[in-house]
Design an enzyme around this catalytic site. Sequence first.
Site, PDB file in Angstrom:
ATOM      1  N   GLY B  40      14.548  14.529  12.660  1.00 36.98           N
ATOM      2  CA  GLY B  40      13.582  13.758  11.871  1.00 36.98           C
ATOM      3  C   GLY B  40      12.291  14.539  11.746  1.00 36.98           C
ATOM      4  O   GLY B  40      11.877  15.241  12.675  1.00 36.98           O
ATOM      5  N   ARG B 331       1.122 -10.196  10.036  1.00 29.71           N
ATOM      6  CA  ARG B 331       2.179 -10.187   9.031  1.00 29.71           C
ATOM      7  C   ARG B 331       3.219 -11.295   9.220  1.00 29.71           C
ATOM      8  O   ARG B 331       3.645 -11.916   8.242  1.00 29.71           O
ATOM      9  CB  ARG B 331       2.898  -8.833   9.079  1.00 29.71           C
ATOM     10  CG  ARG B 331       1.998  -7.745   8.593  1.00 29.71           C
ATOM     11  CD  ARG B 331       2.624  -6.397   8.754  1.00 29.71           C
ATOM     12  NE  ARG B 331       1.749  -5.402   8.128  1.00 29.71           N
ATOM     13  CZ  ARG B 331       1.985  -4.108   8.104  1.00 29.71           C
ATOM     14  NH1 ARG B 331       3.055  -3.629   8.678  1.00 29.71           N
ATOM     15  NH2 ARG B 331       1.160  -3.295   7.510  1.00 29.71           N
ATOM     16  N   HIS B 407      10.470  -4.709   6.164  1.00 29.45           N
ATOM     17  CA  HIS B 407       9.590  -3.557   6.074  1.00 29.45           C
ATOM     18  C   HIS B 407       9.714  -2.599   7.255  1.00 29.45           C
ATOM     19  O   HIS B 407       9.722  -1.390   7.095  1.00 29.45           O
ATOM     20  CB  HIS B 407       8.155  -4.060   5.978  1.00 29.45           C
ATOM     21  CG  HIS B 407       7.132  -2.993   5.939  1.00 29.45           C
ATOM     22  ND1 HIS B 407       7.196  -1.963   5.029  1.00 29.45           N
ATOM     23  CD2 HIS B 407       6.036  -2.762   6.686  1.00 29.45           C
ATOM     24  CE1 HIS B 407       6.167  -1.143   5.226  1.00 29.45           C
ATOM     25  NE2 HIS B 407       5.462  -1.600   6.231  1.00 29.45           N
ATOM     26  N   GLU B 431       9.275   4.960  15.081  1.00 28.60           N
ATOM     27  CA  GLU B 431       9.948   3.689  14.797  1.00 28.60           C
ATOM     28  C   GLU B 431      11.315   3.607  15.468  1.00 28.60           C
ATOM     29  O   GLU B 431      11.838   2.510  15.694  1.00 28.60           O
ATOM     30  CB  GLU B 431      10.093   3.504  13.272  1.00 28.60           C
ATOM     31  CG  GLU B 431      10.533   2.107  12.870  1.00 28.60           C
ATOM     32  CD  GLU B 431      10.630   1.902  11.354  1.00 28.60           C
ATOM     33  OE1 GLU B 431      10.208   2.798  10.608  1.00 28.60           O
ATOM     34  OE2 GLU B 431      11.118   0.843  10.926  1.00 28.60           O
ATOM     35  N   ARG B 441       4.679  -5.945  14.650  1.00 27.86           N
ATOM     36  CA  ARG B 441       3.749  -4.822  14.607  1.00 27.86           C
ATOM     37  C   ARG B 441       2.557  -5.182  13.742  1.00 27.86           C
ATOM     38  O   ARG B 441       2.705  -5.758  12.673  1.00 27.86           O
ATOM     39  CB  ARG B 441       4.447  -3.584  14.033  1.00 27.86           C
ATOM     40  CG  ARG B 441       3.522  -2.395  13.911  1.00 27.86           C
ATOM     41  CD  ARG B 441       4.233  -1.157  13.434  1.00 27.86           C
ATOM     42  NE  ARG B 441       4.743  -1.248  12.092  1.00 27.86           N
ATOM     43  CZ  ARG B 441       3.987  -1.194  10.985  1.00 27.86           C
ATOM     44  NH1 ARG B 441       2.679  -1.071  11.083  1.00 27.86           N
ATOM     45  NH2 ARG B 441       4.554  -1.261   9.803  1.00 27.86           N
TER      46      ARG B 441
END
Lengths: 252, 643
Positions: B40, B331, B407, B431, B441
């Site tokens: 990654g 959120r 998300h 993540e 989060r």
Amino acid sequence: MKIKLNVWRQSGPKDSGGLKSYDIEVTEHMSFLEMFDVLNEQLLKNPSKHPEGPVAFDHDCREGICGMCSMVIDGVPHGPNKATTTCQLHMRSYKDGDEITVEPFRAKAFPVLRDLVVDRNSFDRIQQAGGYISVRTGAAPDANAIAIGKADADDAFDYAACIGCGACVAACPNASAMLFVGAKVSHLAKVPQGQVERNERVLRMVDTMDGEGFGGCTNHGECEASCPKAISLDAIAMLNSELARAAISSAK
Amino acid sequence: MKLDSKVPSGPIEKRWEKHKFDMKLVNPANKRKFKILVVGSGLAGGSAAATLAELGYDVHCFCVQDSPRRAHSIAAQGGINAAKNYQNDGDSVYRLFYDTVKGGDFRSRESNVYRLAQVSVNIIDQCVAQGVPFAREYGGLLANRSFGGAQVSRTFYARGQTGQQLLLGAYSGLNRMIDEGKVKMHTRTEMLDIVLVDGHARGIITRDLVTGDIKRWAADAVVLASGGYGNVFYLSTNAKNSNVTAAFRAYKRGAGFANPCFTQIHPTCIPVSGGFQSKLTLMSESLRNDGRVWVPRDKARATDPPRTIPEEERYYYLEERYPSFGNLVPRDVASRAAKKVCDDGYGVAMHEVDGQRNAVYLDFSAAIERDGRDAIADRYGNLFEMYERITGESPYETPMRIYPAVHYTMGGLWVDYNLMSNLPGLHVLGEANFSDHGANRLGASALMQGLADGYFVIPYTIGNYLATEHAGPVTESHPAFEAAESEVRTKTQKLLALSGTTPVDQFHRELGKIMWDYCGMARTAEGLNKALELIPALRERFWKEATVPGNADELNPWLEYAGRVADFMEYAEMMVRDALERDESCGGHFREEHQSEEGEAVRRDDEYAHASVWEYQGEGEKPKLHKEPMKFEYVKLTTRSYK
């Protein structure tokens, strides 16, 4: 609405490739890439009629920032809308009965891998040739130790907005990468942190750019017109001036 | 499975300092003898690869995209938090720590979060030194804005593309190390398995996505920074290539997977417009600084032009229900509130989906009137343009229509304080791990965590592993590599042998629908049990009816995709199992059985103040559950209130 698509099909780097036509039904809310999803579904479901298989194309974020999507649409990289990537182009920009031709980005330095997928690693190699500020992790002073005027910071940002998609190269009759390299060089030349390596950076990046087989700029302006982030031609002027400045100072 | 968090003792503000001193170091001359594989190249992987190479390690970095600059971190819009207190508004490391633990609804590890808050200040310094063009004030100093879940302005930003600018910073560091020959970069290369030798992670198997070559890589340690699993829902704000494969295959080799049911539904995304939709687009949470969320009080007026609805007939439900945080609630709270008003019939979407108009207004008219159109354009111009390109409506003229979408995923591979999984040598960053965000989060914290892990944590902790536990050289000819490679080849052939008539895409959509309906914003035992029946049945159909064209030895996007969807279909089951087992509501995990009279989440700390860690037990077997208790010594367990 009905669309006739002419798509570049090429099974691999050694295949010579050619255009193939497909009829497809879409809605105005679809994105351009969603039209390709629908096309590929058709091709996958009927392999006997379509032995060439689905169309390979690059895409990832589908929100205009990763720089992965890369189609030339009716001769224009990323299609007809200004400052819009292919993934953000929506079919409401077209009408029923339209015929659309889709080809890969074409340049000697971007060899086709398959169908609409090209190899853009040459862009990475240009940035590896000094396109950075040499700061080791942990060695940075406090972020507010250097004030940068808002105008300079905004200018730097405008150049840094480049998403490295390569549309500028695909649009240029010379396959020049000068808008891209200009944006990268100008971003770092505009901030105080970039001053120490300023001359060496531009010399090495331009040298690598030439070595990769990109052409020179002859002021057509196609690059600016097709840039999805609206990077200004000023980047090329700035690149030329940075190069002249570096050449003179290294000749001393 | 042994879950030793290795959290240091002593006062929380001294733990990282003490730990850094206690860890063993690798002699500078010996570092080049250690090969580290980084999977990654986003904020976590890119910053880790660059920093480890600076220290002198022999680093190889892998990404599936054609350039490391395209990793999905690039799409983050809003900003990055740091406890700089440049605004003099009362911020501190402790407050950022406190907000993050509380925002995560008390399911994260306090010591990790404290360290994250501590190093947050170094991240901003590092990025500015790299030339990242953060927003500035006229005096030339850095600007900040507020984000959900906080009452201070601690978010640094670069217009609406903070992720791209930070990633270009990490990428420039990576380029510098590639230029010096210290990092070997492998683009369009996918990790398909991890190789264990004597229980230690000692390498990976990859497929070259252009030529199809399967290759073995032996090393001294492996760092996974492969992102989250949001695409299990098919429709999400994730990039199309984001997937769970690397993490899931590590799980299948014995790495514990923690809290898979913790997924974040972001409140401000562009609503679904049709069945062909391939992804959802997020509109930065920063918009809630100036945008006011509302729906018409009168259901009958849902389809009327919003400007015709007078002020007193507008239901500003967040401002009314949460007066102190208003539109800036976290959120999870904002998402559930939007779902509730739409479920109650007040939705204002242009299109009906499943008989509901799933959207609410996000209105900028008050802000434009107050600050002027230019000021709003300066803050959000590119977001407004993006919205208009997708929907055909201008947010300067009419309110945006928004609805929550998947998300981010807080769950991930279990790691200890050193960011090492239970498999020695396998480190997990960003993540892909589970440790810092708990059950929810906060906005602008993902970029912070990715860069904290990569720049400032792993460079220290990996040295301790190499100096103390590492067990001598291994080569690619070891039988474990032979076996892993042959498994990868068999799996590839099995996928290519699929010769039904249904495109893989269709199975992915169906899986996504199951997950959204039963394991999405609101979950019940009944629905989850139903999902546990539907998923295996879908998987069975996949292996009978799917079609994968082409060959193994060529660029074959459909083969890559089929492998990832096959993993998602197994992964989904573990996720649902976790959601079923966690019989409480917390953060993004909302079990309808556990809510207050006002519809707020009700935690059950006596039974669930732990991370649920799942251990693979073999094909078709139920995974085994382990628990790491979460202790809260500093931030007292309280009911989260944003009223």
